[in-house]
Design a protein around this motif. Structure first.
Motif, PDB file in Angstrom:
ATOM      1  N   TYR A 156      -4.266 -32.029  21.363  1.00 28.42           N
ATOM      2  CA  TYR A 156      -3.888 -30.902  21.602  1.00 28.42           C
ATOM      3  C   TYR A 156      -4.879 -29.960  23.033  1.00 28.42           C
ATOM      4  O   TYR A 156      -5.010 -29.773  23.551  1.00 28.42           O
ATOM      5  N   LEU A 167      -3.999 -17.944   8.526  1.00 28.83           N
ATOM      6  CA  LEU A 167      -2.630 -16.842   8.511  1.00 28.83           C
ATOM      7  C   LEU A 167      -1.691 -17.623   8.945  1.00 28.83           C
ATOM      8  O   LEU A 167      -1.989 -18.566  10.007  1.00 28.83           O
ATOM      9  N   LYS A 192       1.820 -18.739  23.612  1.00 26.76           N
ATOM     10  CA  LYS A 192       2.507 -19.516  22.661  1.00 26.76           C
ATOM     11  C   LYS A 192       2.287 -20.180  21.915  1.00 26.76           C
ATOM     12  O   LYS A 192       2.299 -21.035  21.195  1.00 26.76           O
TER      13      LYS A 192
HETATM   14  C1  LIG Z   1       0.805 -24.343  21.476  1.00 26.97           C
HETATM   15  S1  LIG Z   1      -0.498 -24.073  20.357  1.00 26.97           S
HETATM   16  C2  LIG Z   1      -1.164 -22.759  21.062  1.00 26.97           C
HETATM   17  C3  LIG Z   1      -2.271 -22.434  21.159  1.00 26.97           C
HETATM   18  C4  LIG Z   1      -3.319 -21.121  21.590  1.00 26.97           C
HETATM   19  N1  LIG Z   1      -2.793 -19.938  21.323  1.00 26.97           N
HETATM   20  C5  LIG Z   1      -3.557 -21.203  23.230  1.00 26.97           C
HETATM   21  O1  LIG Z   1      -2.748 -21.453  24.331  1.00 26.97           O
HETATM   22  O2  LIG Z   1      -3.648 -22.943  23.595  1.00 26.97           O
HETATM   23  C6  LIG Z   1       0.672 -23.723  19.036  1.00 26.97           C
HETATM   24  C7  LIG Z   1      -0.874 -22.588  18.246  1.00 26.97           C
HETATM   25  O3  LIG Z   1       0.161 -21.981  17.025  1.00 26.97           O
HETATM   26  C8  LIG Z   1      -0.397 -22.534  16.163  1.00 26.97           C
HETATM   27  N2  LIG Z   1       1.381 -21.836  14.904  1.00 26.97           N
HETATM   28  C9  LIG Z   1       1.726 -22.784  14.835  1.00 26.97           C
HETATM   29  N3  LIG Z   1       3.108 -22.252  14.235  1.00 26.97           N
HETATM   30  C10 LIG Z   1       1.597 -21.179  13.266  1.00 26.97           C
HETATM   31  C11 LIG Z   1       1.773 -20.568  12.361  1.00 26.97           C
HETATM   32  N4  LIG Z   1       3.564 -20.242  11.900  1.00 26.97           N
HETATM   33  N5  LIG Z   1       1.338 -19.828  11.977  1.00 26.97           N
HETATM   34  C12 LIG Z   1       0.302 -19.419  12.418  1.00 26.97           C
HETATM   35  N6  LIG Z   1      -0.294 -20.362  14.073  1.00 26.97           N
HETATM   36  C13 LIG Z   1       0.501 -21.001  14.272  1.00 26.97           C
HETATM   37  C14 LIG Z   1      -0.448 -24.206  15.511  1.00 26.97           C
HETATM   38  O4  LIG Z   1      -1.733 -24.827  15.207  1.00 26.97           O
HETATM   39  C15 LIG Z   1      -1.417 -24.062  17.165  1.00 26.97           C
HETATM   40  O5  LIG Z   1      -2.841 -23.717  17.274  1.00 26.97           O
END
Ligand SMILES: C[S@@+](CC[C@H](N)C(=O)[O-])C[C@H]1O[C@@H](n2cnc3c(N)ncnc32)[C@H](O)[C@@H]1O
Length: 196
Positions: free
Chosen positions: A15, A86, A104
């Motif tokens: 990622y 969290l 996202k």
């Molecule tokens: C598509 S990535 C986006 C990461 C970052 N915000 C970016 O724009 O590159 C989704 C992120 O959300 C986290 N994530 C997914 N579901 C989640 C949840 N229920 N609670 C907290 N974090 C979550 C994932 O681990 C990942 O780091």
């Protein structure tokens, strides 16, 4: 791919590499119109930390993620940063913030989970707190790389947020394709304003 995407070292490395040229600088510029600098800000789903790195120039930002593997990466790369483990649904923290930001992330929540998450955000925010979240725009949901993806429209965002938050802006923007994304900025309603 399995449901472990974002949770394994390999998927986190993949990622980080895929997202290396993507950041939320334009979204953060819009947030700055509503959330004064120096405000405390919780980022949900900080992931690689790209947006956290931009946000920290203006805000007292605390990063968070529900992936221990991403948190390991964040702590190793930003030893002076504060990062919490969290989950977006439960937001188990006693801290309060002036703003909550995610880029996202919230699209990984099912409708019922989003209802819980919106309520928790309202609890965690200080009075007049601001939220700023991006979503993939569309209808329905799908499984992508083993992960649940919930698409949203202007109407669905209003449905989920408008009772507890005054909508300040919902805007289309381009991530990979024209108008494939939505930015929501909204302000916490005070208890007296909420119609239960
Ligand atoms: C598509 S990535 C986006 C990461 C970052 N915000 C970016 O724009 O590159 C989704 C992120 O959300 C986290 N994530 C997914 N579901 C989640 C949840 N229920 N609670 C907290 N974090 C979550 C994932 O681990 C990942 O780091």
């Amino acid at each position: 791919m399995t449901k472990k995407y974002y949770k394994t070292k390999e998927s986190v490395e993949e990622y980080i590499s895929l997202a290396k040229d993507v950041n939320g600088a334009e979204l953060i510029e819009k947030l700055k119109d509503f959330l004064p600098s120096e405000s405390s800000l919780l980022e949900i789903g900080t992931g690689p930390g790209t947006d956290w790195n931009i946000l920290k120039d203006d805000y007292e930002v605390v990063g968070s993620d529900n992936s221990p593997e991403f948190l390991k990466h964040l702590n190793a790369n930003h030893p002076n940063g504060t990062f919490l483990e969290l989950d977006a649904i439960t937001l188990k923290t006693n801290q309060n913030f002036d703003g909550i930001y995610s880029n996202k992330v919230m699209h990984h929540l099912k409708d019922s989970e989003l209802v819980e998450a919106v309520k928790r955000q309202n609890d965690v925010l200080n009075p007049h707190g601001i939220i700023c979240h991006s979503f993939w725009r569309g209808e329905g949901s799908e499984i992508f790389k083993g992960l649940f993806v919930n698409y949203h429209t202007e109407q669905s965002l209003k449905h989920f947020f408008a009772e507890q938050f005054e909508i300040l802006m919902i805007e289309f923007y381009d991530e990979f394709e024209e108008a494939d994304s939505l930015l929501l900025i909204a302000k916490k309603r005070e208890v007296s304003e909420i119609k239960y």
